[in-house]
Design an enzyme around this catalytic site. Structure first.
Site, PDB file in Angstrom:
ATOM      1  N   ARG A 230       0.850  -1.183   0.000  1.00 19.98           N
ATOM      2  CA  ARG A 230       0.000   0.000   0.000  1.00 19.98           C
ATOM      3  C   ARG A 230       0.889   1.238   0.000  1.00 19.98           C
ATOM      4  O   ARG A 230       1.930   1.291   0.654  1.00 19.98           O
ATOM      5  CB  ARG A 230      -0.915   0.015   1.224  1.00 19.98           C
ATOM      6  CG  ARG A 230      -2.128  -0.919   1.089  1.00 19.98           C
ATOM      7  CD  ARG A 230      -3.077  -0.405   0.021  1.00 19.98           C
ATOM      8  NE  ARG A 230      -4.282  -1.204  -0.129  1.00 19.98           N
ATOM      9  CZ  ARG A 230      -4.447  -2.160  -1.033  1.00 19.98           C
ATOM     10  NH1 ARG A 230      -3.451  -2.480  -1.844  1.00 19.98           N
ATOM     11  NH2 ARG A 230      -5.594  -2.791  -1.131  1.00 19.98           N
ATOM     12  N   ASP A 254       4.364   0.232  -7.294  1.00 20.49           N
ATOM     13  CA  ASP A 254       3.110  -0.059  -7.995  1.00 20.49           C
ATOM     14  C   ASP A 254       1.918   0.545  -7.261  1.00 20.49           C
ATOM     15  O   ASP A 254       0.813   0.533  -7.772  1.00 20.49           O
ATOM     16  CB  ASP A 254       2.931  -1.578  -8.131  1.00 20.49           C
ATOM     17  CG  ASP A 254       1.726  -1.948  -8.973  1.00 20.49           C
ATOM     18  OD1 ASP A 254       1.661  -1.488 -10.139  1.00 20.49           O
ATOM     19  OD2 ASP A 254       0.833  -2.664  -8.469  1.00 20.49           O
ATOM     20  N   GLU A 259      -3.452   8.170  -5.638  1.00 20.62           N
ATOM     21  CA  GLU A 259      -3.614   7.531  -6.944  1.00 20.62           C
ATOM     22  C   GLU A 259      -4.825   8.128  -7.645  1.00 20.62           C
ATOM     23  O   GLU A 259      -5.875   8.310  -7.023  1.00 20.62           O
ATOM     24  CB  GLU A 259      -3.790   6.024  -6.772  1.00 20.62           C
ATOM     25  CG  GLU A 259      -2.580   5.334  -6.164  1.00 20.62           C
ATOM     26  CD  GLU A 259      -2.726   3.820  -6.047  1.00 20.62           C
ATOM     27  OE1 GLU A 259      -3.710   3.270  -6.607  1.00 20.62           O
ATOM     28  OE2 GLU A 259      -1.875   3.188  -5.412  1.00 20.62           O
ATOM     29  N   HIS A 278      -0.589   0.766 -10.286  1.00 21.35           N
ATOM     30  CA  HIS A 278      -1.357  -0.175  -9.458  1.00 21.35           C
ATOM     31  C   HIS A 278      -1.924  -1.313 -10.313  1.00 21.35           C
ATOM     32  O   HIS A 278      -3.136  -1.550 -10.346  1.00 21.35           O
ATOM     33  CB  HIS A 278      -2.493   0.558  -8.734  1.00 21.35           C
ATOM     34  CG  HIS A 278      -2.925  -0.140  -7.481  1.00 21.35           C
ATOM     35  ND1 HIS A 278      -3.409   0.521  -6.378  1.00 21.35           N
ATOM     36  CD2 HIS A 278      -2.953  -1.461  -7.152  1.00 21.35           C
ATOM     37  CE1 HIS A 278      -3.719  -0.346  -5.423  1.00 21.35           C
ATOM     38  NE2 HIS A 278      -3.457  -1.560  -5.871  1.00 21.35           N
ATOM     39  N   SER A 280      -0.017  -4.542 -10.647  1.00 19.71           N
ATOM     40  CA  SER A 280       0.786  -5.750 -10.496  1.00 19.71           C
ATOM     41  C   SER A 280      -0.046  -7.014 -10.390  1.00 19.71           C
ATOM     42  O   SER A 280       0.418  -8.093 -10.761  1.00 19.71           O
ATOM     43  CB  SER A 280       1.696  -5.624  -9.270  1.00 19.71           C
ATOM     44  OG  SER A 280       0.940  -5.470  -8.090  1.00 19.71           O
TER      45      SER A 280
END
Length: 321
Positions: A230, A254, A259, A278, A280
């Site tokens: 996170r 990632d 975001e 984000h 993966s």
């Protein structure tokens, strides 16, 4: 059991819930309408797992859903004091993302060790420049997070010949795969010997801001840091400074505190940093897998059976059995 009302937050694209036809009334809602519809819902499916609308809309008292399922491994976006305190069950998407994320991490490890970025850049420049790269086998990785994602990452790296130190909340000395699972208090000492530091832990009060200047200073200059856990677990300004000062060799993120990243974020231009949006755990067919998982759990709910992936709301994750 009578027909249940399933409220779905987010619908772009909508989940395929064909198996609920004739068994449940499915209502789609957006963030603005969520608070007004929660009292009449039996089940809430947080399909848009990036939204924090549940935290804002969850009622302090009165009727509310008896079960909330999030289409995500993490539950930090939805847990709030009122939801933690009441008797609503919370489940997550454990089982869908573990291996894809492990493959993503392994790909980054190999790409960094073998300097694929340098190869592509030299090819773009039409330059023939021989180099020596790193061996992955024999290197040491510290994987922070001993849940399913961390374990999948660790197992995949073991298959590549990497020595893996798995770090959990508590020490376990009889783990069938890793032998010793280090307690969180051991992390500082482990960082000093790491070639790879991989963050795959849930976001809790104990892990927020875990990777700060002090943590990066403990890593050797050869270390490479990867975060698939996170975003708020990393103090991003401290990471940028560590990369610019060459206190660590490289990093890959990632997940991020905010975001999507804004266009003026310094992370875009940080040296030796790989930024991915984000993604993966997102492989072809992942949404269908999430919908099937929810419907399997709906079958259990309808039959009065225990739900899979039951989150301990006070811990903020599904405890390891």
């Amino acid at each position: 059991m009578s027909e249940s009302t399933v409220l779905v937050l987010g619908s772009d694209p909508p989940p395929k819930l064909d198996r609920l036809c004739g068994r449940a009334r499915v209502i789609f809602t957006d963030e603005e309408s969520l608070a007004g519809r929660l009292p009449s819902a039996d089940i809430l499916l947080a399909w848009d797992f990036t939204s924090d609308a549940i935290r804002r809309a969850w009622p302090e008292r009165g009727p509310r859903p008896g079960w909330v399922h999030t289409a995500s491994a993490g539950v930090d976006q939805l847990l709030c004091p009122a939801l933690v305190a009441d008797d609503t069950l919370v489940t997550n998407a454990r089982g869908v993302f573990e291996q894809p994320i492990a493959e993503y991490v392994a790909g980054l490890v190999i790409a960094m060790a073998k300097d694929f970025h340098g190869t592509w850049e030299l090819q773009r420049q039409r330059r023939w420049q021989h180099r020596e790269t790193l061996r992955v086998a024999g290197s040491r990785a510290v994987v922070v997070g001993s849940g399913p994602i961390g374990r999948a990452i660790g197992s995949t790296l073991l298959a590549l010949g990497v020595k893996v130190d798995l770090v959990g909340r508590r020490e376990r000395r009889d783990d069938p795969r890793f032998g010793l699972v280090h307690p969180s208090e051991a992390l500082n000492g482990l960082l000093a010997e790491a070639d790879w530091v991989i963050c795959a832990a849930p976001l809790t009060d104990a892990t927020r801001g875990l990777f700060d200047k002090a943590a990066f200073d403990r890593m050797p200059r050869r270390a490479r840091f990867l975060n698939v856990g996170r975003g708020p677990m990393v103090v991003e300004a401290d990471l940028v400074a560590a990369l610019r000062d060459r206190r660590i060799a490289a990093a890959a993120l990632d997940v991020f505190e905010q975001e999507p990243l804004t266009a003026d974020s310094p992370l875009w231009d940080a040296p030796h940093l790989v930024v991915s949006p984000h993604m993966s755990g997102d492989t072809l067919g992942w949404r269908d897998a999430l919908a099937e998982q929810f419907q399997d759990n709906f079958d259990r709910w309808s039959a009065g059976e225990p739900l899979d992936n039951l989150v301990d709301k006070r811990l903020g994750y599904v405890p390891v059995q």
